[in-house]
Write a protein that holds these residues in place. Structure first.
Motif, PDB file in Angstrom:
ATOM      1  N   UNK A 186      11.803  12.139 -11.411  1.00  0.00           N
ATOM      2  CA  UNK A 186      10.347  12.724 -11.235  1.00  0.00           C
ATOM      3  C   UNK A 186       9.492  11.849 -12.371  1.00  0.00           C
ATOM      4  N   UNK A 187      10.066  11.410 -13.392  1.00  0.00           N
ATOM      5  CA  UNK A 187       9.139  10.753 -14.727  1.00  0.00           C
ATOM      6  C   UNK A 187       8.596   9.415 -14.002  1.00  0.00           C
ATOM      7  N   UNK A 188       7.288   9.025 -14.184  1.00  0.00           N
ATOM      8  CA  UNK A 188       6.590   7.982 -13.961  1.00  0.00           C
ATOM      9  C   UNK A 188       7.017   7.568 -12.178  1.00  0.00           C
ATOM     10  N   UNK A 189       7.173   8.776 -11.577  1.00  0.00           N
ATOM     11  CA  UNK A 189       7.640   8.529 -10.126  1.00  0.00           C
ATOM     12  C   UNK A 189       6.503   7.436  -9.409  1.00  0.00           C
ATOM     13  N   UNK A 190       5.115   7.682  -9.593  1.00  0.00           N
ATOM     14  CA  UNK A 190       3.982   6.971  -8.934  1.00  0.00           C
ATOM     15  C   UNK A 190       4.168   5.702  -9.173  1.00  0.00           C
ATOM     16  N   UNK A 191       4.463   5.173 -10.523  1.00  0.00           N
ATOM     17  CA  UNK A 191       4.674   3.807 -10.694  1.00  0.00           C
ATOM     18  C   UNK A 191       5.978   2.938 -10.428  1.00  0.00           C
ATOM     19  N   UNK A 192       7.048   3.961 -10.334  1.00  0.00           N
ATOM     20  CA  UNK A 192       8.316   3.460  -9.899  1.00  0.00           C
ATOM     21  C   UNK A 192       8.795   3.326  -8.665  1.00  0.00           C
ATOM     22  N   UNK A 193       8.021   4.359  -7.831  1.00  0.00           N
ATOM     23  CA  UNK A 193       7.994   4.437  -6.486  1.00  0.00           C
ATOM     24  C   UNK A 193       6.743   4.059  -5.415  1.00  0.00           C
ATOM     25  N   UNK A 194       6.293   2.873  -5.589  1.00  0.00           N
ATOM     26  CA  UNK A 194       5.035   2.640  -4.829  1.00  0.00           C
ATOM     27  C   UNK A 194       5.095   2.621  -3.442  1.00  0.00           C
ATOM     28  N   UNK A 195       6.288   2.543  -2.887  1.00  0.00           N
ATOM     29  CA  UNK A 195       6.407   2.394  -1.537  1.00  0.00           C
ATOM     30  C   UNK A 195       6.823   3.659  -0.812  1.00  0.00           C
ATOM     31  N   UNK A 196       7.119   4.812  -1.659  1.00  0.00           N
ATOM     32  CA  UNK A 196       7.322   6.110  -1.170  1.00  0.00           C
ATOM     33  C   UNK A 196       6.157   6.696  -0.369  1.00  0.00           C
ATOM     34  N   UNK A 197       6.449   7.460   0.823  1.00  0.00           N
ATOM     35  CA  UNK A 197       5.629   7.884   1.992  1.00  0.00           C
ATOM     36  C   UNK A 197       4.409   8.661   0.985  1.00  0.00           C
ATOM     37  N   UNK A 198       4.901   9.466   0.433  1.00  0.00           N
ATOM     38  CA  UNK A 198       3.906  10.604  -0.023  1.00  0.00           C
ATOM     39  C   UNK A 198       3.135   9.647  -1.035  1.00  0.00           C
ATOM     40  N   UNK A 199       3.497   8.868  -1.627  1.00  0.00           N
ATOM     41  CA  UNK A 199       2.573   8.020  -2.657  1.00  0.00           C
ATOM     42  C   UNK A 199       1.689   7.263  -2.182  1.00  0.00           C
ATOM     43  N   UNK A 200       2.268   6.526  -0.761  1.00  0.00           N
ATOM     44  CA  UNK A 200       1.339   5.632  -0.205  1.00  0.00           C
ATOM     45  C   UNK A 200       0.281   6.643   0.546  1.00  0.00           C
ATOM     46  N   UNK A 201       0.414   7.668   1.040  1.00  0.00           N
ATOM     47  CA  UNK A 201      -0.454   8.229   2.080  1.00  0.00           C
ATOM     48  C   UNK A 201      -1.195   9.271   1.201  1.00  0.00           C
ATOM     49  N   UNK A 202      -0.624  10.041   0.169  1.00  0.00           N
ATOM     50  CA  UNK A 202      -1.448  11.159  -0.569  1.00  0.00           C
ATOM     51  C   UNK A 202      -1.930  10.670  -1.869  1.00  0.00           C
ATOM     52  N   UNK A 203      -0.859  10.291  -2.717  1.00  0.00           N
ATOM     53  CA  UNK A 203      -1.122  10.067  -4.095  1.00  0.00           C
ATOM     54  C   UNK A 203      -1.912   8.623  -4.309  1.00  0.00           C
ATOM     55  N   UNK A 204      -1.757   7.437  -3.699  1.00  0.00           N
ATOM     56  CA  UNK A 204      -2.504   6.293  -4.059  1.00  0.00           C
ATOM     57  C   UNK A 204      -4.019   6.628  -3.720  1.00  0.00           C
ATOM     58  N   UNK A 205      -4.378   6.931  -2.671  1.00  0.00           N
ATOM     59  CA  UNK A 205      -5.750   7.017  -2.610  1.00  0.00           C
ATOM     60  C   UNK A 205      -6.406   7.729  -3.523  1.00  0.00           C
ATOM     61  N   UNK A 206      -5.842   8.915  -3.924  1.00  0.00           N
ATOM     62  CA  UNK A 206      -6.415   9.895  -4.924  1.00  0.00           C
ATOM     63  C   UNK A 206      -6.515   9.198  -6.230  1.00  0.00           C
ATOM     64  N   UNK A 207      -5.357   8.458  -6.658  1.00  0.00           N
ATOM     65  CA  UNK A 207      -5.425   7.715  -7.837  1.00  0.00           C
ATOM     66  C   UNK A 207      -6.406   6.618  -8.008  1.00  0.00           C
ATOM     67  N   UNK A 208      -6.614   5.848  -6.868  1.00  0.00           N
ATOM     68  CA  UNK A 208      -7.563   4.646  -6.736  1.00  0.00           C
ATOM     69  C   UNK A 208      -9.228   5.182  -6.746  1.00  0.00           C
ATOM     70  N   UNK A 209      -9.342   6.604  -6.228  1.00  0.00           N
ATOM     71  CA  UNK A 209     -10.591   7.098  -6.429  1.00  0.00           C
ATOM     72  C   UNK A 209     -10.689   7.560  -7.783  1.00  0.00           C
TER      73      UNK A 209
END
Length: 224
Positions: A186-209
């Motif tokens: 779980x540590x640094x998950x966003x950074x280490x797993x950029x293609x994870x479906x949840x990261x792509x569809x949910x987390x990334x738009x929030x982080x970019x905003x």
């Protein structure tokens, strides 16, 4: 909470899913203790703990801020010893997904961290954040001193008086007691797993905003 296997078998459930399961070692942190795996010198650093939905997103926000030296994902606000992700994500404990932020108070203030916390999740939804539902996603601002409690409560009052949200803020304001470090993956998950479906569809738009809104507070590598 839907396990990773369901993500693979049923893509339609993607937006209902979050981080996946694993076993957990005994990784509790009480005040004054530091994680062995924290590869930084914590001398002069302060700590802040927040729960604001899935910790994959929350961790990514705070890691981008100038003055923040490390962020650890874990569980807080509960009572069961040594909680695992499976237990927390299935709602079998009273814990919330949380992050512990290590920051230099000479570079970034606790007030700024509180501001970012409220700006990066919806503090008016009880036991839910976006596609994630359950008590484990409740909003909590933990304080370590009466001064921090006052900062949080005054900021909530400020938001209410300004009419920032249409609905009432339901964030819990609680004294910090214990933080259990989440499983390693779980540590640094966003950074280490950029293609994870949840990261792509949910987390990334929030982080970019978030990055767009807080350009003046970001570390150099995250600025446009």
């Amino acid at each position: 909470m839907i396990e990773r296997i369901l993500l693979l078998l049923f893509p339609a459930f993607l937006l209902l899913s979050s981080c996946s399961e694993a076993t957990n070692q005994d990784r509790s942190l009480t005040e004054g203790e530091e994680p062995v795996t924290l590869n930084i010198d914590t001398t002069g650093l302060a700590k802040a703990t927040f729960a604001g939905g899935c910790f994959w997103c929350t961790e990514a926000y705070f890691e981008r801020l100038q003055g923040v030296k490390a962020v650890i994902s874990g569980y807080s606000g509960g009572t069961k010893p040594n909680p695992t992700y499976r237990e927390v994500s299935y709602g079998r404990t009273d814990y919330a997904e949380a992050v512990q932020v290590y920051y230099d108070p000479e570079q970034i203030s606790y007030e700024t961290l509180v501001e970012v916390f409220f700006a990066t999740h919806d503090p008016t939804t009880l036991n839910s954040q976006g596609p994630d539902f359950g008590e484990q996603y409740r909003s909590i601002a933990f304080y370590r001193s009466p001064e921090e409690q006052q900062v949080i409560e005054q900021y909530i009052q400020q938001l209410n008086e300004a009419g920032t949200y249409q609905n009432d803020i339901v964030t819990y304001v609680e004294p910090f007691k214990k933080f259990w470090i989440a499983e390693d993956y779980h540590q640094d998950y966003y950074k280490i797993n950029p293609t994870d479906p949840y990261v792509v569809s949910v987390a990334r738009p929030k982080v970019k905003k978030f990055e767009k809104k807080y350009q003046n507070k970001l570390k150099a590598e995250y600025k446009d």
